[in-house]
Scaffold this active site. Structure first.
Site, mmCIF file in Angstrom:
data_model
loop_
_atom_site.group_PDB
_atom_site.id
_atom_site.type_symbol
_atom_site.label_atom_id
_atom_site.label_comp_id
_atom_site.label_asym_id
_atom_site.label_seq_id
_atom_site.Cartn_x
_atom_site.Cartn_y
_atom_site.Cartn_z
ATOM 1 N N THR A 94 0.868 -1.180 0.000
ATOM 2 C CA THR A 94 0.000 0.000 0.000
ATOM 3 C C THR A 94 0.900 1.225 0.000
ATOM 4 O O THR A 94 1.527 1.539 1.008
ATOM 5 C CB THR A 94 -0.905 0.009 1.245
ATOM 6 N N LYS A 167 -7.000 0.842 -3.531
ATOM 7 C CA LYS A 167 -6.649 0.318 -2.208
ATOM 8 C C LYS A 167 -6.795 1.404 -1.140
ATOM 9 O O LYS A 167 -7.355 1.172 -0.057
ATOM 10 C CB LYS A 167 -5.207 -0.209 -2.239
ATOM 11 N N LYS A 236 -1.038 6.005 8.806
ATOM 12 C CA LYS A 236 -0.149 6.150 7.644
ATOM 13 C C LYS A 236 -0.969 6.079 6.352
ATOM 14 O O LYS A 236 -0.821 6.906 5.446
ATOM 15 C CB LYS A 236 0.899 5.025 7.660
#
Lengths: 288, 288, 288, 288
Positions: A94, A167, A236
């Site tokens: 990711t 994503k 994050k």
């Protein structure tokens, strides 16, 4: 096929194992070498640098913690770009849209993004949902591996960053779903309604989706440790969504709300809670 | 059974029709009397006041636009409280927790709340989901009627206001879901991803719930007229959620965000758009 | 003193001119060399690289657009770190806390931060407010220059990043003040109250501060071009605040709101409006 | 003049005393009659109902806790509307725009709104700022009384609700200012900057207004008890702003944020903290 796999954290190790199980020849690399022991015992070959692991492989997969790790493995000393006969690269991590762009610029027709939905137990069961974008030839080549590690491939376009964008949107939607349900549960409880009852009615009617199946028990029991996906990693990812939103000038106030709840959660409860702990923070803010 | 039905808007008329179709004897009342014509032609008897309609009925159902209408019909001149042999009262309307408390105080063991999920076409098909709370005897008595108008009864407790609370939470969750998906779609589109593709992937994996089946086409085509549920009614319901949250000291920042988007939507586009038009507002705020 | 000045944008050129006017010997450098012409005509000496400009200077000042520019000038090829007898460095730019830390690590007792409050006309009038933090010796040495360019020095500590933090907080407070007043003005106008009257009463009582003196006319006339401080630079600064808040786990929902309004403003109106245009966006969102 | 004064809370008692001190003849009424003792001892005459107190007065002032109290005193049994020779009515309370409209409809040319800025100590010192709107004749008649109780009259228009709107905007601006400063202080403290230093720099430059002079000590010492203005009253006022914003379709996200912080503050700390305690809540949310 001969496959290289870089990054053997919880997710990476589970995926690599399934590649090995499917009968492929596997070379692996990890920053902390000891993480490779189980795979080596099962037949994988370990290498000392990303470039060495990639040498001779048909495809190299990366599954790393963040942008910085992917950059180091790709552009750093003994990184992928220095490998002889550089193989195609399929990035499962990711990462930011910016880094996806940079990888595309550097590796062109040899790079595809294929981030996955699913936690480590799903990865171990080879049931991941794989969102894939990139050159058709790369995706075709990777198809047998995708089949070995996931239940489904969801192609979303030619430009690799599109898969990363999907994503990021997915992770945002998880947080947004928890925020919404968390606020509803707090309202219910403060007004005398059994929160499990509310949850049952809502998910039994209009809101019956897998995200609530997955997170329901934790939300209702307010049990957020041990972390399946630690809140700082969730933060994050929300920061990556925020970077994309900022760069493309998209106001996302709900993103702002979940980021603030993640910050409060981490600031008050520490770095080791699950990202779903925002549901507990919402309850605490209501005096529960 | 002999049933009275008060309030013949789009929802009320459809529900009343199904009661009649199930073979019950029906008296009806509506503030604008002409709305009753079709039902009368089908065999219902029309009355001039709520009290008259209620007279002799075993159960009186109310399905009215807002708190004010329910208060007038119950406590006003010729209202339900003035009916002889006051029948039990089952309130189907979406009302405030405060009014539910007030009705419970006034009617005690004769009152239950049973708000419904479903739009007029669902009501016409007798497929409503009915959330019910109140004295057991009232709910038992109403059971045959519930069976005639809905696909399922979801009992949530003894205190009638609990059913209203569930309904408010449900409407909040609809708005929250549209807000979340709306922000994700805007982010996708501004970054070159086909928004229908994003929607397909998200609803095909973790987020496959009825709320998105219902609202997907409108969201993707940005088609918000004619209104299935007008934005001002949605705002009214979010204000009821807000009142409950304020009274019980529950911070709900996501509620704040959807209320602001509803205000912007109505302020910029007028009173006749669907409440899902917040998705269009989110896109417009991103410069789309 | 012999002074080097790097960065001759609107702010830098005005400040450098005052240093020259105060009788100091000045060498200058700018990425686009032509910006130096006026200063050279007035007696400054132009150099081709940061390192050359710094050579022989007692203090080098930098006044650059963003982190990237400061990094290039300091750490890049022919950057400050390569200068012989590296002079002390006083950074006037608005930069991130992270970069302030990095400069402090690299330059130790030779670096101080001294960001300024004031727009170009204030700089030209030598009326800047200078927020300073760093080693005492550096600040003492810079004192005569501060006196030549500003009306006041506000020392805030030993660690240079503290001055940058104050500057970021100040810019956040400007945006927050405009957000607050913008919402109040929109509410007033939609309810029939002359917004200039509201502004007068508020600033004449509890809210009479310089930020509203500065921005009042633009807010009331909704005149946001030409930009005194373009919205994208404001967004950049709010992103720096956001980075600091994220890193230190501080939820700042009001920061979120102003960031979203900046994104909407830029997305809808382009990159060349003033950052105070969020006031216009707030009004437009209310249908004004 | 003969003056009637209804409502002898902290604010009302202080104001009434100044009217008496200025030599006017005063009749008073309060729901709890014992609150009148000090004024009676000083020469005021106490009456048993609002109507009796108003009888024979040239002006009746009301200073009551909320809409409900003003409605009861005006429209209720033995309320102002039942007084013989109804005097002009000047409302000093902070009320909703809706109620101001209703009072205007009922009392027409005999009603003006004149809410005040200032806490009880300011009222006692006859230093209030009085925001006034209503028929010119009423304001002219009240002028000598305004002079006896305040330092300044700020006329804002003919329609009484305009004064109430200004008052609501002012209270919103207080909360917004505390929110902004509270977020900045939390960011500073978590990054090692003395928060008193930040406060000094900010208020010494662009943000030097009375609101921060008033609230500075409480903010910096995080001392929010005893309450000067209890958080639930602050919430009540923010709810009035919210009602106005909702009715007039004005999205006010910053209002949403302060309302959520008030709810959290009350929910976690109880009903007896000062409204400035949102600053403590902001700090606590950051883990301070």
């Amino acid at each position: 096929m001969r496959i290289a796999f870089l990054g053997l954290g919880q997710m990476g190790a589970a995926i690599a194992r399934n590649i090995l199980n499917a009968g492929h020849e596997l070379t692996v690399w990890n920053r902390s070498p000891d993480k490779a022991a189980t795979l080596v015992a099962a037949g994988a070959q370990q290498r000392g640098t990303p470039a060495e692991a990639a040498e001779g492989a048909e495809i190299v997969f990366t599954m790393l913690a963040d942008d910085r790790a992917v950059e180091a493995v790709t552009f750093g000393e003994n990184g992928l770009l220095t490998a002889k006969d550089g193989p195609v690269h399929v990035g499962l991590s990711t990462i930011s849209l910016d880094l996806a762009r940079k990888l595309t610029e550097a590796q062109g027709q040899h790079y595809a993004s294929a981030p996955v939905f699913g936690r480590p137990n799903v990865a171990a069961a080879a049931k991941l949902n794989i969102v894939a974008a990139g050159p058709e030839a790369v995706l075709a080549k990777a198809q047998p591996i995708f089949a070995a590690i996931g239940q489904r491939v969801l192609p979303v376009g030619d430009a690799p960053l599109l898969a990363n964008l999907v994503k990021l949107c997915g992770n945002f939607m998880i947080m947004a779903s928890l925020e919404a349900m968390g606020e509803a549960l707090a309202l219910a409880e403060k007004n005398g309604l059994d929160k499990a009852k509310l949850f049952e009615v809502l998910t039994g009617t209009l809101f019956g989706s897998a995200v609530f199946t997955n997170y329901g028990p934790a939300m209702l029991e307010r049990s957020f440790r041990p972390a399946g996906f630690p809140a700082p990693l969730g933060l994050k990812d929300m920061n990556l969504v925020n970077a994309a939103a900022t760069d493309s000038r998209v106001p996302m106030p709900l993103l702002g709300t979940v980021r603030e709840h993640l910050l409060q959660t981490i600031g008050q409860q520490g770095e080791d809670v699950d990202w779903s702990a925002i549901v507990g923070t919402i309850a605490a803010n209501a005096g529960l």
